[in-house]
Scaffold this active site. Structure first.
Site, short mmCIF file in Angstrom:
data_model
loop_
_atom_site.label_atom_id
_atom_site.label_comp_id
_atom_site.label_asym_id
_atom_site.label_seq_id
_atom_site.Cartn_x
_atom_site.Cartn_y
_atom_site.Cartn_z
N ASP A 70 18.51 -22.18 9.16
CA ASP A 70 19.02 -23.38 9.84
C ASP A 70 17.86 -24.22 10.36
OD1 ASP A 70 18.51 -21.32 11.75
OD2 ASP A 70 19.69 -22.40 13.25
N GLU A 135 19.42 -19.69 14.55
CA GLU A 135 18.26 -19.56 15.42
C GLU A 135 18.04 -20.82 16.24
OE1 GLU A 135 14.12 -19.42 16.90
OE2 GLU A 135 15.06 -20.95 15.64
#
Length: 379
Positions: A70, A135
């Site tokens: 991500d 994250e």
């Protein structure tokens, strides 16, 4: 394999607009590559988050690479010199959201693993990748739940390299062998609202809060130690009142954060804050949120393997550091005795025109491969 193998994979990943927590099949692409060289791949999904656990081998030691697919939102697209999700080579750099944080690290490790397995198909020990799409977001359905699952299974991790962009001026100048903990508080001080012309009929929570905050800001919480700087206390937000100048507010809110070392515990910090507030006679409510405990990997097998690989590839003597914010290393350290973070230069992460030097891709891959060799092939 040539540097183009890393570059091609980085471009494929950047072209997938995986704004947290959307993975946009980045992990599927990685799993397809890894399965071809004998990795067993498993998807662990929850709450819209995709996590990949890929392992090759069953023996010890188990060396893990951890990363995230991500990325943060690109921000205003018109501020970028090129589309943030169209990987673009320009002036010796590769531009795109995630180029430095951290799709290049992921691509470099995957290609490093391919090279390592090709050269050592019967290698001792095991290699694994733990990849999440959570994250950059809340980090509640990502690495932390995979670590919980691995703990329940009894899988023993020995070493973990987190591919965060730790380098500052040049690839290999800094790696992180620990991180400070993060403890946040929301303090609500209760007063009595009233007219500013009649202060005796009111109780101003701002006036009560101010001296307590002044004392908290001045405290030396600890002196740190040889690995960590002293614990810091920062007030990040203050709010009180209705916006009118003639009303004594009924309550005041302060948000604050500790970045703390292994020299202090969350319990010690909380107790000292409460002691100050109680001594000042405040009527208050204080809610705490522990973002992560500090972790530290002293010099040993993993730090030596990585530092040696960096020196062999770049000629630099890497600095071991614990500065910066939190990372998923805080979750992995709960189940892995040795965790270190290493990746490319971080000057443009989360910024417009995020980029990585093209010339750093091959050395990054080689450092990861050399580290695997040092850990798994050492006599």
């Amino acid at each position: 394999m040539t540097a183009s193998a890393v570059l091609d994979l980085v471009k494929d990943l950047i072209a997938r607009p995986s704004v947290t927590p959307d993975d946009v099949d980045c992990q599927m692409l990685l799993a397809q590559r890894l399965e071809r060289i004998g990795f067993q791949c498993e998807t662990i999904a929850r709450g819209g988050v995709t996590n990949l656990w890929a392992r090759r081998g069953a023996g010890a030691p188990l060396t893990v690479f951890a990363g995230h697919t991500d990325v943060v939102p690109p921000g205003p697209r018109d501020k970028w010199d090129s589309d943030p999700f169209v990987p673009t080579e320009r002036d010796g750099f590769l531009y795109g959201r995630g180029a430095a944080d951290m799709k290049s690290s992921i691509a470099a490790f995957v290609v490093a693993a391919e090279e390592f397995v090709a050269a050592h198909p019967e290698h001792p020990g095991s290699i694994a990748l733990l990849i999440t799409s959570d994250e950059e977001g809340p980090a509640v359905d990502g690495t932390v739940i995979v670590c919980d699952e691995l703990r329940q299974r009894g899988e023993q991790l020995d070493y973990c390299i987190v591919g965060e962009p730790t380098s500052t001026e040049a690839l290999g100048d800094v790696c992180k062998n620990g991180r400070r903990g993060s403890l946040s508080g929301r303090l609500l001080v209760k007063g009595v609202q009233g007219h500013v012309a009649y202060p005796h009929l009111a109780r101003n929570p701002v006036h009560q809060l101010a001296p307590a905050l002044t004392e908290l800001v001045a405290i030396e919480w600890d002196q740190g130690n040889e690995y960590f700087p002293p614990t810091t206390f920062q007030v990040s937000n203050l709010h009180a009142g209705t916006g009118a100048t003639n009303v004594v507010p009924g309550e005041a809110v302060a948000l604050f954060n500790f970045r703390f070392s292994t020299a202090s515990t969350p319990g010690q910090l909380k107790a000292r804050v409460h002691e100050v507030l109680d001594r000042h006679g405040l009527e208050y409510q204080l809610d705490w949120e522990l973002g992560g405990e500090p972790f530290l990997t002293p010099r040993g097998s993993l730090t030596d393997a990585l530092v040696s690989a960096i020196q062999a590839e770049t000629g630099l003597q890497a600095e071991l550091s614990t500065t910066g914010g939190t990372s998923d290393g805080r979750f992995i350290a709960r189940i892995c005795p040795q965790v270190i973070e290493f990746g490319p230069c971080n000057a443009t992460i989360h910024k417009v025109n995020e980029r990585i030097e093209l010339s750093s891709l091959a050395p990054l891959k080689n450092i990861y491969r050399r580290t695997l060799e040092n850990l798994l092939l050492a006599d």
